[in-house]
Enzyme design. Sequence first.
Site, PDB file in Angstrom:
ATOM      1  N   GLY A 245      51.604  32.096  44.106  1.00 38.97           N
ATOM      2  CA  GLY A 245      50.986  33.300  43.530  1.00 38.97           C
ATOM      3  C   GLY A 245      49.921  34.013  43.994  1.00 38.97           C
ATOM      4  N   ILE A 246      49.726  33.810  46.037  1.00 40.04           N
ATOM      5  CA  ILE A 246      48.010  33.837  46.741  1.00 40.04           C
ATOM      6  C   ILE A 246      48.422  34.634  46.208  1.00 40.04           C
ATOM      7  CG2 ILE A 246      49.705  34.158  48.833  1.00 40.04           C
ATOM      8  CD1 ILE A 246      46.973  32.094  48.596  1.00 40.04           C
TER       9      ILE A 246
ATOM     10  N   GLN B 104      45.433  37.184  42.032  1.00 40.39           N
ATOM     11  CA  GLN B 104      43.897  37.583  41.379  1.00 40.39           C
ATOM     12  C   GLN B 104      43.096  35.736  41.988  1.00 40.39           C
ATOM     13  OE1 GLN B 104      41.035  38.658  37.985  1.00 40.39           O
ATOM     14  NE2 GLN B 104      42.650  36.963  37.665  1.00 40.39           N
TER      15      GLN B 104
ATOM     16  N   ASP C  32      61.829  30.873  48.220  1.00 39.03           N
ATOM     17  CA  ASP C  32      62.148  31.524  46.893  1.00 39.03           C
ATOM     18  C   ASP C  32      61.989  30.572  45.473  1.00 39.03           C
ATOM     19  OD1 ASP C  32      63.224  32.512  44.752  1.00 39.03           O
ATOM     20  OD2 ASP C  32      65.452  32.716  46.260  1.00 39.03           O
TER      21      ASP C  32
ATOM     22  N   LEU D 228      50.509  28.805  40.306  1.00 36.62           N
ATOM     23  CA  LEU D 228      50.413  30.155  40.392  1.00 36.62           C
ATOM     24  C   LEU D 228      50.297  31.709  39.643  1.00 36.62           C
ATOM     25  CD1 LEU D 228      46.206  30.090  41.719  1.00 36.62           C
ATOM     26  CD2 LEU D 228      47.306  28.749  40.647  1.00 36.62           C
TER      27      LEU D 228
ATOM     28  N   SER E 291      48.091  29.513  29.756  1.00 41.12           N
ATOM     29  CA  SER E 291      47.355  30.232  29.163  1.00 41.12           C
ATOM     30  C   SER E 291      47.325  30.090  27.780  1.00 41.12           C
ATOM     31  CB  SER E 291      48.310  31.580  29.287  1.00 41.12           C
ATOM     32  OG  SER E 291      48.120  32.948  28.508  1.00 41.12           O
TER      33      SER E 291
ATOM     34  N   GLU F 207      47.817  32.518  26.107  1.00 37.50           N
ATOM     35  CA  GLU F 207      48.740  33.068  24.944  1.00 37.50           C
ATOM     36  C   GLU F 207      49.240  32.067  23.546  1.00 37.50           C
ATOM     37  OE1 GLU F 207      49.122  36.401  24.556  1.00 37.50           O
ATOM     38  OE2 GLU F 207      46.771  36.688  25.437  1.00 37.50           O
TER      39      GLU F 207
ATOM     40  N   TYR G  41      55.868  36.118  27.242  1.00 40.06           N
ATOM     41  CA  TYR G  41      54.957  35.927  28.217  1.00 40.06           C
ATOM     42  C   TYR G  41      54.483  34.495  27.706  1.00 40.06           C
ATOM     43  CZ  TYR G  41      50.543  34.609  30.950  1.00 40.06           C
ATOM     44  OH  TYR G  41      50.107  34.153  31.466  1.00 40.06           O
TER      45      TYR G  41
ATOM     46  N   HIS H 167      40.362  35.909  32.380  1.00 37.67           N
ATOM     47  CA  HIS H 167      39.597  36.286  33.192  1.00 37.67           C
ATOM     48  C   HIS H 167      39.839  37.218  34.080  1.00 37.67           C
ATOM     49  CE1 HIS H 167      42.381  33.105  34.577  1.00 37.67           C
ATOM     50  NE2 HIS H 167      42.390  33.570  36.029  1.00 37.67           N
TER      51      HIS H 167
HETATM   52  P1  NAP Z   1      48.383  37.768  39.334  1.00 32.65           P
HETATM   53  O1  NAP Z   1      47.214  38.407  40.052  1.00 32.65           O
HETATM   54  O2  NAP Z   1      49.235  38.447  38.290  1.00 32.65           O
HETATM   55  O3  NAP Z   1      49.295  37.429  40.431  1.00 32.65           O
HETATM   56  C1  NAP Z   1      51.024  36.530  40.066  1.00 32.65           C
HETATM   57  C2  NAP Z   1      51.091  36.102  41.648  1.00 32.65           C
HETATM   58  O4  NAP Z   1      52.581  35.819  40.532  1.00 32.65           O
HETATM   59  C3  NAP Z   1      50.993  37.627  42.687  1.00 32.65           C
HETATM   60  O5  NAP Z   1      50.770  36.806  43.870  1.00 32.65           O
HETATM   61  C4  NAP Z   1      53.049  37.486  42.061  1.00 32.65           C
HETATM   62  O6  NAP Z   1      53.111  38.150  43.392  1.00 32.65           O
HETATM   63  C5  NAP Z   1      53.680  36.604  42.036  1.00 32.65           C
HETATM   64  N1  NAP Z   1      55.238  36.803  41.496  1.00 32.65           N
HETATM   65  C6  NAP Z   1      55.179  37.329  40.317  1.00 32.65           C
HETATM   66  N2  NAP Z   1      56.056  36.947  40.080  1.00 32.65           N
HETATM   67  C7  NAP Z   1      56.961  36.144  40.730  1.00 32.65           C
HETATM   68  C8  NAP Z   1      58.137  36.352  41.383  1.00 32.65           C
HETATM   69  N3  NAP Z   1      59.437  36.372  41.157  1.00 32.65           N
HETATM   70  N4  NAP Z   1      58.693  35.609  42.711  1.00 32.65           N
HETATM   71  C9  NAP Z   1      56.874  34.903  42.944  1.00 32.65           C
HETATM   72  N5  NAP Z   1      56.294  35.706  43.026  1.00 32.65           N
HETATM   73  C10 NAP Z   1      55.675  35.746  41.835  1.00 32.65           C
HETATM   74  O7  NAP Z   1      47.470  36.817  38.124  1.00 32.65           O
HETATM   75  P2  NAP Z   1      46.143  36.191  38.261  1.00 32.65           P
HETATM   76  O8  NAP Z   1      45.921  36.786  37.341  1.00 32.65           O
HETATM   77  O9  NAP Z   1      45.798  35.745  39.202  1.00 32.65           O
HETATM   78  O10 NAP Z   1      46.992  34.762  37.678  1.00 32.65           O
HETATM   79  C11 NAP Z   1      47.438  33.373  38.099  1.00 32.65           C
HETATM   80  C12 NAP Z   1      48.184  32.600  36.495  1.00 32.65           C
HETATM   81  O11 NAP Z   1      47.319  31.833  35.512  1.00 32.65           O
HETATM   82  C13 NAP Z   1      49.932  33.490  36.517  1.00 32.65           C
HETATM   83  O12 NAP Z   1      50.609  32.441  36.406  1.00 32.65           O
HETATM   84  C14 NAP Z   1      48.969  33.901  34.989  1.00 32.65           C
HETATM   85  O13 NAP Z   1      50.201  34.180  34.794  1.00 32.65           O
HETATM   86  C15 NAP Z   1      48.456  32.225  35.039  1.00 32.65           C
HETATM   87  N6  NAP Z   1      46.965  33.156  34.159  1.00 32.65           N
HETATM   88  C16 NAP Z   1      46.298  34.376  34.341  1.00 32.65           C
HETATM   89  C17 NAP Z   1      45.313  34.618  33.372  1.00 32.65           C
HETATM   90  C18 NAP Z   1      44.068  35.444  33.856  1.00 32.65           C
HETATM   91  O14 NAP Z   1      43.400  35.548  32.502  1.00 32.65           O
HETATM   92  N7  NAP Z   1      44.567  35.828  34.676  1.00 32.65           N
HETATM   93  C19 NAP Z   1      45.499  33.482  32.214  1.00 32.65           C
HETATM   94  C20 NAP Z   1      45.883  32.607  32.013  1.00 32.65           C
HETATM   95  C21 NAP Z   1      46.794  32.327  33.130  1.00 32.65           C
HETATM   96  P3  NAP Z   1      53.822  39.671  44.639  1.00 32.65           P
HETATM   97  O15 NAP Z   1      52.297  39.624  44.974  1.00 32.65           O
HETATM   98  O16 NAP Z   1      55.247  39.490  45.293  1.00 32.65           O
HETATM   99  O17 NAP Z   1      54.152  40.310  42.441  1.00 32.65           O
END
Ligand code: NAP
Length: 319
Positions: A8-9, A12, A57, A79, A124, A126, A148, A178
Site C-alpha cells: 500500500g505504498i 496515504q 501479487d 497497509l 480499523s 470500523e 470493509y 486519520h
Molecule cells: P489508501 O490511501 O486508500 O491506500 C490503500 C493502498 O492499498 C493503496 O496503495 C492501494 O494501491 C493498495 N491496494 C488496494 N487494493 C489493492 C490490491 N487489490 N492489491 C494491491 N494493493 C492494493 O489507504 P490508507 O488511508 O493509506 O490506509 C492504509 C491502511 O490502513 C488500509 O489498509 C486501510 O484500510 C487502513 N485504515 C485506514 C484508516 C484511515 O483513516 N486512513 C483507518 C483505519 C484503517 P493502488 O494505488 O494500486 O490502488
Amino acid sequence: MKVAVITGISGQDGAYLAKLLLSKGYKVVGIVRNLNQKFHGLEYLGIFQDVTLELCDLWEQASILRLLGKYNPDEIYNLAAQSSVGLSFEYPIETIKFNFVSVLNFLEAIRLHNSKTKFYQASSSEMYGIVHKLPIQVNSPMHPLSPYAISKASAFWTVINYREAYGLHCCSGVLFNHESYLRSGNFFVKKVIGEAIKMTSDDTAILKLGNLKVKRDFGYSPKYVEAMWLMLQKDKADDYIICSGKSITLEEIVVYIFDKLNLDMGRVIIDKTLLRPTDIEDIYGDNTRAIQDLGWDYDLTFYQVLDMLIEEELGNYKN
Ligand code: NAP
C-alpha cells in the site's frame, strides 16, 4: 541496515510511513501492483527515488514467498487494502476477499520462510460497528457494519491466531480515521476541503453530502504511522488502539471548514443517495495503552489538524 516491506505504498499511510522509516535508516521496499502507476504521495514527500519498488501479487502466496526470499525483510507493514467503507458496499466480494486473503497469504508465507519476520496489520475501528460502551478498547465487542469492517475483523482474528498458534511477531494497529493532504479525494474530509476551496471561486457551486450527524474520532496520518513503527519495536507483539480519544460530528467539520473559507452553509445539500445502508453513529477510542506501552504521543485536536490540512490544500491549489 534493517529492511522493511510496505504494502500500500501508493496510499496515504504508505507514503508517510516510508518517509519515517527512511529517516530511521531503513531500506524500504514498497509493494505495488503496477509499476507504471503514479506515485503521487512518494513524489510529494520527495522520497520517490529512495524507495525500492517491487511488483508482488498479494493474492498469490507464491508471489509473497518470492518477495521474502529476495529481501528477507526484518519488518513488514501490510497497509494494502480496499480501504473505503462506502466502496465496500459496491464491491463486497472483492473487498472481503482481498482484505482477508492478502493477510493470510503473508502470515503463511512468514511462517514458512522466516518466522522471525515482524508483521504489522492495518486494522480499523470500523470492526467495532454497533457500540455499547465508549471509549473503544482493543477487546471491546465487535459488530461489523460493512463488508470493509467484516474484512478487517477477519484479518484481525487471523493475526491473533498466527501469534497464538505459531508464535509469530504479528500485531494489528486498530486505527481510527486519520487524514492528511495525501488522503484520496473520495474520503470525506479531503473531499469537503477540496470542494469548498473550489466553491470560493464559483458562486454557483454546491456540495452534496450524506449523513452529517455521525460522529468519528479523527487524527493525523503522519503521527499515526509513528505508532505502527513503535508497535514493531516491542519485544512482545500486541494489538493497540491508535486514535485521538475524541469524536466530532461530520457536520462540525463542514461548519469549521466553511467558516474558515467564508462560505455559506446553505450551499451544502444532504443527498439521500449518499447515505450508507448501515452506519456507525458515534465512535471514539482509548489511546492510553499506546501512549503508556509504546511511548507514542498525540495531542492534536481535530480542529488543529483541519487548520493544517486547509493550509496545505490552499498552498497546493491550482485554480
Ligand atoms: P489508501 O490511501 O486508500 O491506500 C490503500 C493502498 O492499498 C493503496 O496503495 C492501494 O494501491 C493498495 N491496494 C488496494 N487494493 C489493492 C490490491 N487489490 N492489491 C494491491 N494493493 C492494493 O489507504 P490508507 O488511508 O493509506 O490506509 C492504509 C491502511 O490502513 C488500509 O489498509 C486501510 O484500510 C487502513 N485504515 C485506514 C484508516 C484511515 O483513516 N486512513 C483507518 C483505519 C484503517 P493502488 O494505488 O494500486 O490502488
